[in-house]
Write an enzyme that holds these catalytic residues in place. Sequence first.
Site, PDB file in Angstrom:
ATOM      1  N   LYS A 164      47.294  34.261  34.428  1.00  0.00           N
ATOM      2  CA  LYS A 164      47.902  33.686  35.624  1.00  0.00           C
ATOM      3  C   LYS A 164      46.961  33.852  36.815  1.00  0.00           C
ATOM      4  O   LYS A 164      46.133  34.757  36.857  1.00  0.00           O
ATOM      5  CB  LYS A 164      49.242  34.357  35.927  1.00  0.00           C
ATOM      6  CG  LYS A 164      50.285  34.189  34.817  1.00  0.00           C
ATOM      7  CD  LYS A 164      50.726  32.741  34.697  1.00  0.00           C
ATOM      8  CE  LYS A 164      51.849  32.575  33.698  1.00  0.00           C
ATOM      9  NZ  LYS A 164      51.443  32.804  32.309  1.00  0.00           N
ATOM     10  N   ASP A 165      47.140  32.973  37.796  1.00  0.00           N
ATOM     11  CA  ASP A 165      46.250  32.922  38.951  1.00  0.00           C
ATOM     12  C   ASP A 165      46.286  34.206  39.767  1.00  0.00           C
ATOM     13  O   ASP A 165      47.322  34.867  39.882  1.00  0.00           O
ATOM     14  CB  ASP A 165      46.636  31.750  39.858  1.00  0.00           C
ATOM     15  CG  ASP A 165      46.467  30.421  39.176  1.00  0.00           C
ATOM     16  OD1 ASP A 165      45.403  29.823  39.313  1.00  0.00           O
ATOM     17  OD2 ASP A 165      47.413  29.994  38.485  1.00  0.00           O
ATOM     18  N   ARG A 166      45.149  34.522  40.386  1.00  0.00           N
ATOM     19  CA  ARG A 166      45.077  35.663  41.288  1.00  0.00           C
ATOM     20  C   ARG A 166      45.679  35.330  42.649  1.00  0.00           C
ATOM     21  O   ARG A 166      46.491  36.091  43.176  1.00  0.00           O
ATOM     22  CB  ARG A 166      43.622  36.106  41.461  1.00  0.00           C
ATOM     23  CG  ARG A 166      43.451  37.212  42.488  1.00  0.00           C
ATOM     24  CD  ARG A 166      41.995  37.570  42.704  1.00  0.00           C
ATOM     25  NE  ARG A 166      41.868  38.584  43.741  1.00  0.00           N
ATOM     26  CZ  ARG A 166      40.706  39.019  44.226  1.00  0.00           C
ATOM     27  NH1 ARG A 166      39.566  38.532  43.766  1.00  0.00           N
ATOM     28  NH2 ARG A 166      40.680  39.943  45.165  1.00  0.00           N
TER      29      ARG A 166
END
Length: 342
Positions: free
Chosen positions: A76-78
């Site tokens: 998942k995105d930071r």
Amino acid sequence: MSALPGGFGAPVLSALYRATPEDFVVNEIPGFEATGQGEHLLLTVEKRGANTAHIAKRLARWAGIPEMGVGYAGLKDRHAVTRQRFSVHLPKRVAPDLAALQDEELRVLDSAWHNRKLPRGALKGNRFELVLREVAGDADAIGRRLAAIAAGGLPNYFGVQRFGREGDNVEAARRMFAGQRVHRDQRSIYLSAARSEMFNAVLAARIAAGDWATGREGEVWMLDGTQSVFGPEPATEELAARAARMDIHPTGPLWGTGELRCTSATRELELAALEPFADLRAGLEAAGLKQERRALRVRVQDLAWHWPSDGVLALAFTLPPGAYATGLLAELGEVREAGRAG
């Protein structure tokens, strides 16, 4: 964002996204229910401003176990607020204090015991809630584009995340294929980037040909919502009708050893699109990867949008595993990440 050709024509807006992590919210949709038994503690967490690998390391330190004892279904995105599952292997079924994990970066939302490690891909999809700011464009045209995406799906490009922070993973793959030694984790990343680059090139060629969603002679098809493929098949009205209602999708190659499964006009286009990548093809074959197929199109479910204020557009939609929210933004126009050069 990406300079790859879009499937719906000219841009209809320009905007910024990720002005704050709360402007990019991702909710993982679990692929199964916890059994309530076993040695793996399933944690549903909310993370803010941190990537999945970093949180996995934190959980391993918290549990006092090797990192390999922590599992997660997807990266998942930071620069986002994301809610996803992790599994933590605790053979004695005794967990440290969950309160020790709570801070501005990480919150534990739920915990339950399960009988096995959470494997990659064990999710039904992801629900996205995005906010675009400084939106410039005609609201009616934007609405028509979003309606077209809801009805017809998206080009299933691999997103920029696959290609590294500076977009240099493909060149790193070339250096690896030429003999440069790399760490095992890097090897997997570079192999994926090389495959993704070639798939995107084929998809761009299909968009240019105008049949990325409808199919052509010699097509290999994928059933919607599955990884099941069939074909090659001659073009028929029945297949065209199934494609129109998104029961099936055309596919493109994930390169490896073996023959391309497609034939006829599809094969000719794919080989032409892949001609510039002889070094990547040879490297992937030498690495032992097998030919696979990926859908050229992805269904967008439950797409909704509204305008909270002037110049602000809120979007919500669900994508299957392996699809990228940034792909939808790219189909709208020039959408730049806040704080980064365009």
